[in-house]
Design a protein around this motif. Structure first.
Motif, PDB file in Angstrom:
ATOM      1  N   MET A   1       0.851  -1.181   0.000  1.00 29.41           N
ATOM      2  CA  MET A   1       0.000   0.000   0.000  1.00 29.41           C
ATOM      3  C   MET A   1       0.890   1.234   0.000  1.00 29.41           C
ATOM      4  N   SER A   2       0.566   2.167  -0.848  1.00 33.57           N
ATOM      5  CA  SER A   2       1.328   3.408  -0.953  1.00 33.57           C
ATOM      6  C   SER A   2       0.666   4.482  -0.103  1.00 33.57           C
ATOM      7  N   LEU A   3       1.492   5.237   0.597  1.00 33.76           N
ATOM      8  CA  LEU A   3       0.968   6.285   1.464  1.00 33.76           C
ATOM      9  C   LEU A   3       1.118   7.647   0.819  1.00 33.76           C
ATOM     10  N   ASP A   4       0.183   8.516   1.103  1.00 32.67           N
ATOM     11  CA  ASP A   4       0.245   9.901   0.646  1.00 32.67           C
ATOM     12  C   ASP A   4       1.060  10.678   1.672  1.00 32.67           C
ATOM     13  N   LEU A   5       2.344  10.860   1.387  1.00 34.17           N
ATOM     14  CA  LEU A   5       3.229  11.532   2.340  1.00 34.17           C
ATOM     15  C   LEU A   5       2.826  12.983   2.572  1.00 34.17           C
ATOM     16  N   LYS A   6       2.250  13.611   1.563  1.00 34.71           N
ATOM     17  CA  LYS A   6       1.808  15.001   1.725  1.00 34.71           C
ATOM     18  C   LYS A   6       0.691  15.076   2.764  1.00 34.71           C
ATOM     19  N   ALA A   7      -0.266  14.164   2.695  1.00 27.89           N
ATOM     20  CA  ALA A   7      -1.364  14.136   3.671  1.00 27.89           C
ATOM     21  C   ALA A   7      -0.837  13.786   5.060  1.00 27.89           C
ATOM     22  N   LEU A   8       0.102  12.846   5.126  1.00 22.90           N
ATOM     23  CA  LEU A   8       0.698  12.465   6.406  1.00 22.90           C
ATOM     24  C   LEU A   8       1.450  13.651   7.014  1.00 22.90           C
ATOM     25  N   ASN A   9       2.220  14.355   6.200  1.00 21.09           N
ATOM     26  CA  ASN A   9       2.967  15.520   6.672  1.00 21.09           C
ATOM     27  C   ASN A   9       2.013  16.605   7.183  1.00 21.09           C
ATOM     28  N   GLN A  10       0.934  16.842   6.452  1.00 20.17           N
ATOM     29  CA  GLN A  10      -0.070  17.836   6.862  1.00 20.17           C
ATOM     30  C   GLN A  10      -0.701  17.427   8.185  1.00 20.17           C
ATOM     31  N   HIS A  11      -1.044  16.163   8.329  1.00 20.81           N
ATOM     32  CA  HIS A  11      -1.659  15.642   9.560  1.00 20.81           C
ATOM     33  C   HIS A  11      -0.710  15.827  10.747  1.00 20.81           C
ATOM     34  N   LEU A  12       0.560  15.529  10.531  1.00 19.64           N
ATOM     35  CA  LEU A  12       1.549  15.595  11.611  1.00 19.64           C
ATOM     36  C   LEU A  12       2.065  17.013  11.881  1.00 19.64           C
ATOM     37  N   SER A  13       1.617  17.981  11.103  1.00 20.39           N
ATOM     38  CA  SER A  13       2.042  19.362  11.343  1.00 20.39           C
ATOM     39  C   SER A  13       1.444  19.915  12.636  1.00 20.39           C
ATOM     40  N   THR A  14       0.362  19.316  13.117  1.00 23.28           N
ATOM     41  CA  THR A  14      -0.272  19.773  14.358  1.00 23.28           C
ATOM     42  C   THR A  14      -0.344  18.677  15.415  1.00 23.28           C
ATOM     43  N   ARG A  15       0.286  17.541  15.156  1.00 24.53           N
ATOM     44  CA  ARG A  15       0.207  16.411  16.080  1.00 24.53           C
ATOM     45  C   ARG A  15       1.572  15.739  16.206  1.00 24.53           C
ATOM     46  N   SER A  16       1.771  15.050  17.303  1.00 25.18           N
ATOM     47  CA  SER A  16       3.007  14.294  17.481  1.00 25.18           C
ATOM     48  C   SER A  16       2.847  12.859  17.023  1.00 25.18           C
ATOM     49  N   TYR A  17       1.612  12.362  17.040  1.00 27.08           N
ATOM     50  CA  TYR A  17       1.352  10.965  16.689  1.00 27.08           C
ATOM     51  C   TYR A  17       0.180  10.893  15.725  1.00 27.08           C
ATOM     52  N   VAL A  18       0.045   9.749  15.058  1.00 31.89           N
ATOM     53  CA  VAL A  18      -1.044   9.556  14.112  1.00 31.89           C
ATOM     54  C   VAL A  18      -2.383   9.613  14.844  1.00 31.89           C
ATOM     55  N   GLU A  19      -2.460   8.960  15.983  1.00 34.04           N
ATOM     56  CA  GLU A  19      -3.667   8.980  16.813  1.00 34.04           C
ATOM     57  C   GLU A  19      -3.271   9.172  18.264  1.00 34.04           C
ATOM     58  N   GLY A  20      -3.996   9.987  18.973  1.00 31.69           N
ATOM     59  CA  GLY A  20      -3.803  10.123  20.407  1.00 31.69           C
ATOM     60  C   GLY A  20      -2.570  10.914  20.796  1.00 31.69           C
ATOM     61  N   TYR A  21      -2.161  10.705  22.052  1.00 29.56           N
ATOM     62  CA  TYR A  21      -1.069  11.477  22.641  1.00 29.56           C
ATOM     63  C   TYR A  21       0.151  10.632  22.989  1.00 29.56           C
ATOM     64  N   THR A  22       0.115   9.362  22.619  1.00 32.36           N
ATOM     65  CA  THR A  22       1.242   8.469  22.847  1.00 32.36           C
ATOM     66  C   THR A  22       1.410   7.586  21.610  1.00 32.36           C
ATOM     67  N   PRO A  23       2.578   7.001  21.421  1.00 32.91           N
ATOM     68  CA  PRO A  23       2.753   6.100  20.277  1.00 32.91           C
ATOM     69  C   PRO A  23       1.798   4.914  20.390  1.00 32.91           C
ATOM     70  N   SER A  24       1.279   4.485  19.252  1.00 39.46           N
ATOM     71  CA  SER A  24       0.328   3.373  19.247  1.00 39.46           C
ATOM     72  C   SER A  24       0.537   2.513  18.001  1.00 39.46           C
ATOM     73  N   GLN A  25      -0.273   1.482  17.870  1.00 36.15           N
ATOM     74  CA  GLN A  25      -0.206   0.612  16.704  1.00 36.15           C
ATOM     75  C   GLN A  25      -0.552   1.378  15.428  1.00 36.15           C
ATOM     76  N   ALA A  26      -1.330   2.440  15.556  1.00 32.99           N
ATOM     77  CA  ALA A  26      -1.632   3.278  14.388  1.00 32.99           C
ATOM     78  C   ALA A  26      -0.335   3.862  13.838  1.00 32.99           C
ATOM     79  N   ASP A  27       0.538   4.320  14.711  1.00 28.34           N
ATOM     80  CA  ASP A  27       1.829   4.854  14.281  1.00 28.34           C
ATOM     81  C   ASP A  27       2.692   3.751  13.665  1.00 28.34           C
ATOM     82  N   VAL A  28       2.670   2.585  14.287  1.00 26.22           N
ATOM     83  CA  VAL A  28       3.478   1.464  13.780  1.00 26.22           C
ATOM     84  C   VAL A  28       2.998   1.060  12.390  1.00 26.22           C
ATOM     85  N   GLY A  29       1.673   1.000  12.187  1.00 21.63           N
ATOM     86  CA  GLY A  29       1.128   0.640  10.880  1.00 21.63           C
ATOM     87  C   GLY A  29       1.536   1.618   9.798  1.00 21.63           C
ATOM     88  N   VAL A  30       1.438   2.895  10.082  1.00 25.07           N
ATOM     89  CA  VAL A  30       1.829   3.908   9.103  1.00 25.07           C
ATOM     90  C   VAL A  30       3.343   3.881   8.906  1.00 25.07           C
TER      91      VAL A  30
END
Length: 140
Positions: A1-30
């Motif tokens: 699966m190919s990821l949209d790095l632009k969307a990921l970069n935009q999402h992470l511009s205001t967050r430290s993690y993909v979901e929540g406030y601590t590292p999670s499996q969501a971060d590991v998957g991405v």
């Protein structure tokens, strides 16, 4: 699966993690879908996040959460509206201060009655006479 790095970069511009406030499996998957560190010049937030999640490599298997849930947000074929729609689903409309758009007619009538009573009392109240201070000589 190919990821949209632009969307990921935009999402992470205001967050430290993909979901929540601590590292999670969501971060590991991405993280595993990205494969290698993004270009820091082009995707600075994604590169920072990638390096941070890489530091948790020993703990990837023990982190909580679901790997597959977050991958849908950044799939290269996903529509641009997918990320805002997911964010809107997360955010609930909770009114913490109890304001209500619909006013009760009885409550409005009671409020007006009390306001009228207050204004009537205020109107009939005698105002104090102004105080005059005399300059008295202390040697007197």
């Amino acid at each position: 699966m190919s990821l949209d790095l632009k969307a990921l970069n935009q999402h992470l511009s205001t967050r430290s993690y993909v979901e929540g406030y601590t590292p999670s499996q969501a971060d590991v998957g991405v993280y595993t879908s990205v494969g290698s560190a993004p270009d820091a010049g082009q995707y600075p937030h994604a590169a920072r996040w990638y390096k941070h999640i890489a530091s948790y490599a020993q703990e990837h298997e023990t982190l909580p959460g679901d790997k597959e849930a977050s991958l849908k947000l950044f799939a290269a074929g996903a529509s641009g509206a997918a990320a805002p729609a997911a964010a809107a689903e997360e955010e609930e409309d909770i009114d913490l201060f109890g304001s209500d758009d619909e006013e009760d007619p009885e409550a409005e009538a009671e409020k007006q009655r009390r306001l009228d009573e207050y204004n009537e009392k205020k109107k009939n109240k005698v105002k104090p006479v102004a105080k005059v201070r005399l300059n008295v000589d202390p040697d007197f």
